[in-house]
Design a protein around this motif. Structure first.
Motif, mmCIF file in Angstrom:
data_model
loop_
_atom_site.group_PDB
_atom_site.id
_atom_site.type_symbol
_atom_site.label_atom_id
_atom_site.label_comp_id
_atom_site.label_asym_id
_atom_site.label_seq_id
_atom_site.Cartn_x
_atom_site.Cartn_y
_atom_site.Cartn_z
ATOM 1 N N LEU A 76 0.938 -1.229 -0.056
ATOM 2 C CA LEU A 76 0.048 0.093 -0.145
ATOM 3 C C LEU A 76 0.881 1.105 -0.029
ATOM 4 O O LEU A 76 1.608 1.493 0.976
ATOM 5 C CB LEU A 76 -0.842 -0.108 1.274
ATOM 6 N N ALA A 77 0.989 1.901 -1.292
ATOM 7 C CA ALA A 77 1.761 3.061 -1.151
ATOM 8 C C ALA A 77 1.356 3.993 -2.352
ATOM 9 O O ALA A 77 0.758 3.431 -3.290
ATOM 10 C CB ALA A 77 3.400 2.668 -1.398
ATOM 11 N N SER A 78 1.982 5.151 -2.442
ATOM 12 C CA SER A 78 1.429 5.915 -3.920
ATOM 13 C C SER A 78 2.738 5.943 -4.585
ATOM 14 O O SER A 78 4.038 5.991 -4.342
ATOM 15 C CB SER A 78 1.453 7.491 -3.271
ATOM 16 N N GLY A 79 2.212 5.459 -5.849
ATOM 17 C CA GLY A 79 3.373 5.398 -6.948
ATOM 18 C C GLY A 79 4.456 4.487 -6.942
ATOM 19 O O GLY A 79 4.309 3.623 -6.215
ATOM 20 N N LEU A 80 5.570 5.120 -7.117
ATOM 21 C CA LEU A 80 6.788 4.399 -6.941
ATOM 22 C C LEU A 80 7.339 4.168 -5.647
ATOM 23 O O LEU A 80 8.433 3.614 -5.245
ATOM 24 C CB LEU A 80 7.946 5.138 -7.930
ATOM 25 N N ALA A 81 6.591 4.807 -4.512
ATOM 26 C CA ALA A 81 6.920 4.659 -3.290
ATOM 27 C C ALA A 81 7.072 3.248 -2.758
ATOM 28 O O ALA A 81 7.337 2.856 -1.540
ATOM 29 C CB ALA A 81 6.069 5.587 -2.219
ATOM 30 N N GLU A 104 3.454 11.877 -13.837
ATOM 31 C CA GLU A 104 3.520 12.291 -12.438
ATOM 32 C C GLU A 104 3.953 11.392 -11.740
ATOM 33 O O GLU A 104 4.709 11.797 -10.938
ATOM 34 C CB GLU A 104 2.091 12.990 -12.255
ATOM 35 N N ILE A 105 3.564 10.213 -11.858
ATOM 36 C CA ILE A 105 4.054 9.099 -11.093
ATOM 37 C C ILE A 105 5.608 8.993 -11.169
ATOM 38 O O ILE A 105 6.284 8.747 -10.094
ATOM 39 C CB ILE A 105 3.358 7.596 -11.275
ATOM 40 N N LEU A 106 6.106 8.960 -12.345
ATOM 41 C CA LEU A 106 7.164 8.638 -12.835
ATOM 42 C C LEU A 106 8.137 9.837 -12.178
ATOM 43 O O LEU A 106 9.289 9.694 -11.609
ATOM 44 C CB LEU A 106 7.732 8.474 -14.271
ATOM 45 N N GLN A 132 6.897 12.758 -24.211
ATOM 46 C CA GLN A 132 7.657 13.979 -24.096
ATOM 47 C C GLN A 132 8.441 13.970 -22.765
ATOM 48 O O GLN A 132 9.419 14.029 -22.664
ATOM 49 C CB GLN A 132 6.749 15.191 -23.983
ATOM 50 N N TRP A 133 7.555 13.459 -21.682
ATOM 51 C CA TRP A 133 8.552 13.254 -20.471
ATOM 52 C C TRP A 133 9.309 12.229 -20.617
ATOM 53 O O TRP A 133 10.669 12.372 -20.015
ATOM 54 C CB TRP A 133 7.487 12.664 -19.404
#
Length: 232
Positions: A76-81, A104-106, A132-133
């Motif tokens: 249970l964590a946000s994105g790459l955390a 945004e996650i990256l 683009q990112w």
């Protein structure tokens, strides 16, 4: 043990995972993809990340039911955390989100990207922003795929850290960002279908626009021209 049956979309995503990769599936949706990859023997370890408690618990139950707790960790964590450097993750999958959200996650988890050898991304929209990112952060697009499932078009972007000096990387064209550097070269049947559908939509909008809205009409005419050129 019941075998997982993946959707056509996730099956294609799975096809880009290298054998024995160590995979982080961010926003894992029931942990279907990690379960399939481990069950099939394609990989030995994966982690499934979820930011919301409900989906996290569903993914956890899925892994427990399949008795794969030793090979799949659900966090249970946000994105790459969700990723710890000790996990030695070399492949990150983010599928089924908007292209801007994936970017945004990256962006928020850039410190986790250093050891990563491959990103497998399936944006639901704003593919151009995501490309683009990737360019801005020195990732090269190595492969792309497009498919149609249940009336929706999906693009998959496979990117790897660039081995070329930043100063020598060509700036991607607007066409490359919008249509995909590989997809626009291959011009597959599904690629043609997607952009023909977009052309039909734009022509309908143009028909309804009053003549006095010249700027808006010009924008749409420009889009029509770009798409027509891309699919020829």
């Amino acid at each position: 043990m019941n075998e997982i049956k993946l959707s056509k979309r996730l099956k294609m995503v799975a096809g880009f995972v290298a054998p024995q990769a160590r995979v982080a599936d961010i926003g894992s949706d029931h942990a279907y993809l990690p379960t399939y990859l481990v069950q099939s023997g394609q990989i030995n370890f994966a982690l499934a990340g979820e930011v919301v408690k409900g989906p996290f618990e569903i993914a956890q139950n899925q892994v427990n039911e399949m008795n794969l707790q030793q090979q799949i960790e659900v966090r249970l964590a946000s994105g790459l955390a969700a990723i710890e450097l000790t996990d030695q993750i070399d492949t990150i999958v983010i599928a089924g989100m908007g292209g801007i959200l994936i970017s945004e996650i990256l962006d928020a988890g850039q410190e986790k990207l250093a050891p990563v050898k491959r990103l497998i991304l399936q944006p639901n929209n704003h593919e151009d922003s995501l490309r683009q990112w990737l360019f801005d952060h020195h990732f090269m697009i190595k492969n792309e795929a497009i498919l149609l499932e249940a009336g929706k078009f999906y693009e998959i972007i496979v990117a790897e850290p660039s081995e070329i000096s930043v100063s020598k990387i060509s700036v991607p064209s607007a066409k490359s960002l919008m249509f995909g550097p590989i997809l626009s070269e291959e011009k597959s049947e599904v690629f043609q279908q997607k952009w023909q559908k977009e052309l039909t939509t734009l022509h309908k909008i143009l028909e309804r626009l009053p003549e006095e809205q010249k700027e808006k009409r010009q924008q749409i005419l420009q889009q029509i021209s770009e798409i027509t050129e891309a699919i020829q």
